[in-house]
Design a protein around this motif. Sequence first.
Motif, PDB file in Angstrom:
ATOM      1  N   GLU A  14       0.829  -1.203   0.000  1.00 15.79           N
ATOM      2  CA  GLU A  14       0.000   0.000   0.000  1.00 15.79           C
ATOM      3  C   GLU A  14       0.864   1.254   0.000  1.00 15.79           C
ATOM      4  O   GLU A  14       0.557   2.237  -0.691  1.00 15.79           O
ATOM      5  N   ARG A  15       1.966   1.219   0.718  1.00 13.06           N
ATOM      6  CA  ARG A  15       2.867   2.377   0.742  1.00 13.06           C
ATOM      7  C   ARG A  15       3.561   2.562  -0.609  1.00 13.06           C
ATOM      8  O   ARG A  15       3.838   3.695  -1.026  1.00 13.06           O
ATOM      9  N   SER A  18       0.828   3.978  -3.033  1.00 16.91           N
ATOM     10  CA  SER A  18       0.470   5.363  -2.724  1.00 16.91           C
ATOM     11  C   SER A  18       1.574   6.340  -3.097  1.00 16.91           C
ATOM     12  O   SER A  18       1.367   7.557  -3.089  1.00 16.91           O
ATOM     13  N   GLY A  19       2.769   5.807  -3.415  1.00 12.99           N
ATOM     14  CA  GLY A  19       3.894   6.655  -3.779  1.00 12.99           C
ATOM     15  C   GLY A  19       4.788   7.019  -2.616  1.00 12.99           C
ATOM     16  O   GLY A  19       5.779   7.742  -2.789  1.00 12.99           O
ATOM     17  N   GLU A  20       4.448   6.529  -1.411  1.00 14.60           N
ATOM     18  CA  GLU A  20       5.304   6.811  -0.262  1.00 14.60           C
ATOM     19  C   GLU A  20       6.704   6.240  -0.480  1.00 14.60           C
ATOM     20  O   GLU A  20       7.704   6.856  -0.115  1.00 14.60           O
ATOM     21  N   TYR A  21       6.750   5.041  -1.074  1.00 14.29           N
ATOM     22  CA  TYR A  21       7.997   4.478  -1.567  1.00 14.29           C
ATOM     23  C   TYR A  21       7.985   4.645  -3.082  1.00 14.29           C
ATOM     24  O   TYR A  21       7.161   4.028  -3.769  1.00 14.29           O
ATOM     25  N   GLU A  25      13.337   3.594  -5.360  1.00  7.50           N
ATOM     26  CA  GLU A  25      13.726   3.793  -3.963  1.00  7.50           C
ATOM     27  C   GLU A  25      13.946   2.447  -3.276  1.00  7.50           C
ATOM     28  O   GLU A  25      13.205   1.489  -3.501  1.00  7.50           O
TER      29      GLU A  25
END
Length: 263
Positions: A14-15, A18-21, A25
Amino acid sequence: MAPKWRELADRLAERIRSGEYAPGEQLPHIRDLVEAGEGSKSTVHAAYKALETEGLVTSSRGHGTVVRPQTPLKRLGIARYDKAKWRDGDEVAFIADRVASGRSYRRNEQTQKVSQLEAAPDVAQALGVPVGAKVYARARLVKEGEQPTHTLTSYYRPEHVEGTRIVDPTPGPAGRGGGFRVLYDAGYEIDHMKEELFARVPTPDEVQQLQLPAGEPVMELHRTTYTADGTVVEYAIGVHAASRFAWEYDFKVPDSAKAAKED
Protein backbone atom coordinates in the motif's frame (compact mmCIF):
# COMPACT_ATOMS: atom_id res chain seq x y z
CA MET A 1 -6.38 -14.48 10.07
CA ALA A 2 -3.55 -13.67 7.67
CA PRO A 3 0.01 -14.61 8.71
CA LYS A 4 2.24 -11.78 9.93
CA TRP A 5 4.38 -11.76 6.79
CA ARG A 6 1.26 -11.29 4.65
CA GLU A 7 0.04 -8.41 6.78
CA LEU A 8 3.45 -6.75 6.51
CA ALA A 9 3.60 -7.33 2.77
CA ASP A 10 0.14 -5.75 2.35
CA ARG A 11 1.16 -2.68 4.37
CA LEU A 12 4.33 -2.21 2.34
CA ALA A 13 2.44 -2.76 -0.93
CA GLU A 14 0.00 0.00 0.00
CA ARG A 15 2.87 2.38 0.74
CA ILE A 16 4.39 1.54 -2.66
CA ARG A 17 1.11 2.08 -4.52
CA SER A 18 0.47 5.36 -2.72
CA GLY A 19 3.89 6.65 -3.78
CA GLU A 20 5.30 6.81 -0.26
CA TYR A 21 8.00 4.48 -1.57
CA ALA A 22 8.83 5.83 -5.02
CA PRO A 23 10.05 3.81 -8.04
CA GLY A 24 13.77 3.20 -7.71
CA GLU A 25 13.73 3.79 -3.96
CA GLN A 26 15.24 1.18 -1.70
CA LEU A 27 13.03 -0.34 0.99
CA PRO A 28 14.37 -0.47 4.56
CA HIS A 29 16.90 -3.17 5.35
CA ILE A 30 15.40 -6.27 6.91
CA ARG A 31 17.25 -5.65 10.16
CA ASP A 32 15.78 -2.14 10.37
CA LEU A 33 12.23 -3.46 10.15
CA VAL A 34 13.03 -6.14 12.70
CA GLU A 35 14.36 -3.49 15.09
CA ALA A 36 11.22 -1.40 14.42
CA GLY A 37 9.08 -4.28 15.66
CA GLU A 38 7.61 -5.30 12.30
CA GLY A 39 8.38 -8.96 12.92
CA SER A 40 11.18 -11.49 12.95
CA LYS A 41 13.86 -11.72 10.28
CA SER A 42 12.01 -14.62 8.62
CA THR A 43 8.72 -12.64 8.68
CA VAL A 44 10.24 -9.60 6.97
CA HIS A 45 12.12 -11.77 4.47
CA ALA A 46 8.88 -13.60 3.56
CA ALA A 47 7.09 -10.26 3.11
CA TYR A 48 9.83 -8.99 0.79
CA LYS A 49 9.74 -12.21 -1.24
CA ALA A 50 5.97 -11.81 -1.64
CA LEU A 51 6.41 -8.25 -2.91
CA GLU A 52 9.00 -9.49 -5.40
CA THR A 53 6.72 -12.29 -6.62
CA GLU A 54 3.91 -9.75 -7.08
CA GLY A 55 6.19 -7.57 -9.24
CA LEU A 56 6.36 -4.59 -6.90
CA VAL A 57 10.07 -4.78 -6.04
CA THR A 58 13.31 -6.33 -7.21
CA SER A 59 15.94 -7.76 -4.88
CA SER A 60 19.62 -8.20 -5.65
CA ARG A 61 22.83 -8.57 -3.72
CA GLY A 62 24.48 -5.20 -3.24
CA HIS A 63 21.35 -3.21 -4.12
CA GLY A 64 18.87 -4.49 -1.56
CA THR A 65 15.13 -4.43 -2.24
CA VAL A 66 14.13 -1.66 -4.66
CA VAL A 67 10.69 -0.49 -5.82
CA ARG A 68 10.12 -1.33 -9.48
CA PRO A 69 8.93 1.30 -11.98
CA GLN A 70 5.19 0.75 -12.40
CA THR A 71 4.68 2.63 -15.68
CA PRO A 72 5.40 0.27 -18.58
CA LEU A 73 6.78 1.35 -21.92
CA LYS A 74 4.18 1.87 -24.64
CA ARG A 75 4.95 -0.79 -27.23
CA LEU A 76 3.38 0.51 -30.42
CA GLY A 77 1.82 -1.92 -32.85
CA ILE A 78 1.44 -0.83 -36.47
CA ALA A 79 2.63 2.75 -35.91
CA ARG A 80 6.13 1.68 -34.82
CA TYR A 81 6.81 0.49 -38.38
CA ASP A 82 5.68 3.68 -40.14
CA LYS A 83 8.03 4.12 -43.11
CA ALA A 84 8.31 7.83 -42.42
CA LYS A 85 10.06 6.97 -39.15
CA TRP A 86 12.88 4.81 -40.52
CA ARG A 87 12.96 5.57 -44.28
CA ASP A 88 12.79 9.36 -43.99
CA GLY A 89 13.99 9.76 -40.40
CA ASP A 90 15.93 7.79 -37.84
CA GLU A 91 13.29 6.34 -35.49
CA VAL A 92 13.95 2.62 -35.47
CA ALA A 93 11.22 0.59 -33.76
CA PHE A 94 12.52 0.61 -30.19
CA ILE A 95 13.19 4.35 -30.41
CA ALA A 96 9.65 4.94 -31.73
CA ASP A 97 8.33 3.19 -28.63
CA ARG A 98 10.44 5.41 -26.36
CA VAL A 99 9.30 8.58 -28.15
CA ALA A 100 5.64 7.52 -27.88
CA SER A 101 6.15 6.82 -24.17
CA GLY A 102 7.83 10.16 -23.50
CA ARG A 103 10.95 8.32 -22.36
CA SER A 104 14.58 9.13 -23.10
CA TYR A 105 16.85 6.79 -25.03
CA ARG A 106 20.40 6.29 -26.21
CA ARG A 107 21.18 4.46 -29.43
CA ASN A 108 23.74 2.28 -27.66
CA GLU A 109 20.99 0.91 -25.40
CA GLN A 110 20.64 -1.66 -28.17
CA THR A 111 23.58 -4.04 -28.45
CA GLN A 112 23.89 -6.95 -30.82
CA LYS A 113 25.75 -10.03 -31.79
CA VAL A 114 25.84 -11.05 -35.46
CA SER A 115 26.58 -14.62 -36.45
CA GLN A 116 26.07 -17.01 -39.32
CA LEU A 117 24.45 -20.29 -38.38
CA GLU A 118 22.42 -23.21 -39.69
CA ALA A 119 18.71 -22.52 -39.98
CA ALA A 120 16.54 -24.32 -37.42
CA PRO A 121 13.25 -25.75 -38.75
CA ASP A 122 11.10 -22.74 -37.77
CA VAL A 123 13.59 -20.25 -39.21
CA ALA A 124 14.00 -22.29 -42.38
CA GLN A 125 10.24 -22.47 -42.90
CA ALA A 126 9.78 -18.74 -42.37
CA LEU A 127 12.63 -17.73 -44.72
CA GLY A 128 11.86 -20.37 -47.32
CA VAL A 129 15.25 -22.10 -47.15
CA PRO A 130 16.20 -25.73 -46.42
CA VAL A 131 16.72 -26.77 -42.82
CA GLY A 132 20.42 -26.38 -42.05
CA ALA A 133 21.01 -23.72 -44.71
CA LYS A 134 23.30 -20.86 -43.70
CA VAL A 135 21.46 -17.76 -42.47
CA TYR A 136 22.50 -14.62 -40.63
CA ALA A 137 21.26 -14.06 -37.07
CA ARG A 138 21.33 -10.56 -35.57
CA ALA A 139 20.64 -10.90 -31.84
CA ARG A 140 19.90 -7.70 -29.92
CA LEU A 141 19.51 -6.95 -26.24
CA VAL A 142 17.65 -3.69 -25.59
CA LYS A 143 17.85 -1.83 -22.29
CA GLU A 144 16.23 1.22 -20.76
CA GLY A 145 19.10 2.69 -18.82
CA GLU A 146 20.57 -0.30 -17.01
CA GLN A 147 17.40 -2.40 -17.08
CA PRO A 148 16.92 -4.88 -19.94
CA THR A 149 13.49 -4.68 -21.59
CA HIS A 150 13.63 -7.31 -24.32
CA THR A 151 15.68 -9.33 -26.74
CA LEU A 152 15.10 -9.52 -30.48
CA THR A 153 16.84 -11.87 -32.90
CA SER A 154 16.34 -11.28 -36.62
CA TYR A 155 17.17 -13.93 -39.21
CA TYR A 156 18.05 -13.14 -42.83
CA ARG A 157 18.94 -14.94 -46.03
CA PRO A 158 22.62 -14.18 -46.83
CA GLU A 159 21.86 -12.91 -50.34
CA HIS A 160 19.66 -10.16 -48.85
CA VAL A 161 22.15 -8.76 -46.33
CA GLU A 162 25.69 -9.87 -47.26
CA GLY A 163 28.04 -6.88 -47.09
CA THR A 164 25.45 -4.53 -45.53
CA ARG A 165 25.37 -2.80 -42.15
CA ILE A 166 22.95 -5.46 -40.90
CA VAL A 167 25.85 -7.87 -40.47
CA ASP A 168 28.01 -5.24 -38.72
CA PRO A 169 28.13 -6.05 -34.96
CA THR A 170 28.72 -2.43 -33.88
CA PRO A 171 26.38 -1.60 -30.93
CA GLY A 172 23.25 0.35 -31.77
CA PRO A 173 20.90 0.22 -34.78
CA ALA A 174 22.37 -0.66 -38.19
CA GLY A 175 22.97 2.94 -39.17
CA ARG A 176 20.41 5.64 -39.86
CA GLY A 177 16.94 4.09 -40.06
CA GLY A 178 18.13 0.72 -38.82
CA GLY A 179 17.71 -2.65 -40.52
CA PHE A 180 14.59 -1.77 -42.48
CA ARG A 181 16.40 1.17 -44.08
CA VAL A 182 19.31 -1.13 -44.99
CA LEU A 183 16.90 -3.53 -46.70
CA TYR A 184 15.20 -0.60 -48.45
CA ASP A 185 18.52 0.70 -49.79
CA ALA A 186 19.35 -2.82 -51.01
CA GLY A 187 16.11 -2.92 -53.04
CA TYR A 188 13.98 -4.84 -50.52
CA GLU A 189 11.32 -2.38 -49.40
CA ILE A 190 9.17 -3.88 -46.64
CA ASP A 191 5.47 -3.94 -47.47
CA HIS A 192 3.60 -5.99 -44.87
CA MET A 193 4.17 -8.07 -41.75
CA LYS A 194 2.68 -10.86 -39.72
CA GLU A 195 3.10 -10.80 -35.94
CA GLU A 196 2.29 -13.65 -33.57
CA LEU A 197 2.31 -13.07 -29.82
CA PHE A 198 2.01 -15.38 -26.82
CA ALA A 199 2.94 -15.53 -23.14
CA ARG A 200 5.06 -18.23 -21.54
CA VAL A 201 7.28 -19.05 -18.59
CA PRO A 202 10.85 -17.75 -19.12
CA THR A 203 13.86 -20.02 -19.30
CA PRO A 204 16.55 -19.70 -16.59
CA ASP A 205 18.82 -17.91 -19.10
CA GLU A 206 16.05 -15.40 -19.90
CA VAL A 207 15.42 -14.75 -16.21
CA GLN A 208 19.09 -13.84 -15.85
CA GLN A 209 19.43 -11.89 -19.10
CA LEU A 210 16.26 -9.82 -18.61
CA GLN A 211 16.71 -9.56 -14.82
CA LEU A 212 13.21 -10.86 -14.24
CA PRO A 213 11.66 -11.03 -10.77
CA ALA A 214 10.38 -14.37 -9.52
CA GLY A 215 7.17 -15.44 -11.23
CA GLU A 216 7.19 -12.92 -14.09
CA PRO A 217 6.25 -14.33 -17.51
CA VAL A 218 7.61 -13.19 -20.85
CA MET A 219 5.81 -12.26 -24.04
CA GLU A 220 7.27 -13.93 -27.11
CA LEU A 221 6.81 -12.21 -30.47
CA HIS A 222 7.32 -13.79 -33.89
CA ARG A 223 7.52 -11.27 -36.74
CA THR A 224 7.67 -12.15 -40.42
CA THR A 225 8.43 -9.26 -42.77
CA TYR A 226 7.55 -9.32 -46.49
CA THR A 227 8.16 -7.24 -49.60
CA ALA A 228 5.21 -6.43 -51.88
CA ASP A 229 5.81 -9.56 -53.98
CA GLY A 230 5.70 -11.81 -50.89
CA THR A 231 9.45 -12.30 -50.41
CA VAL A 232 10.33 -12.82 -46.74
CA VAL A 233 13.25 -10.53 -45.90
CA GLU A 234 13.29 -10.94 -42.13
CA TYR A 235 12.03 -13.40 -39.55
CA ALA A 236 12.40 -12.18 -35.96
CA ILE A 237 11.80 -13.62 -32.51
CA GLY A 238 11.48 -11.21 -29.59
CA VAL A 239 11.28 -12.02 -25.89
CA HIS A 240 9.83 -9.21 -23.76
CA ALA A 241 9.58 -8.81 -19.99
CA ALA A 242 5.78 -8.84 -19.63
CA SER A 243 5.46 -6.08 -17.03
CA ARG A 244 7.74 -3.66 -18.85
CA PHE A 245 5.48 -3.10 -21.87
CA ALA A 246 1.92 -2.02 -22.61
CA TRP A 247 1.01 -3.22 -26.11
CA GLU A 248 -0.98 -0.81 -28.27
CA TYR A 249 -2.61 -1.39 -31.67
CA ASP A 250 -4.50 1.19 -33.70
CA PHE A 251 -5.84 0.00 -37.05
CA LYS A 252 -8.73 0.27 -39.48
CA VAL A 253 -11.34 -2.44 -38.94
CA PRO A 254 -11.59 -4.59 -42.09
CA ASP A 255 -14.85 -5.36 -43.87
CA SER A 256 -14.19 -8.41 -46.05
CA ALA A 257 -17.83 -8.63 -47.18
CA LYS A 258 -17.71 -5.11 -48.58
CA ALA A 259 -14.38 -5.78 -50.27
CA ALA A 260 -15.80 -8.93 -51.89
CA LYS A 261 -18.74 -6.98 -53.33
CA GLU A 262 -16.43 -4.34 -54.75
CA ASP A 263 -14.42 -7.03 -56.51
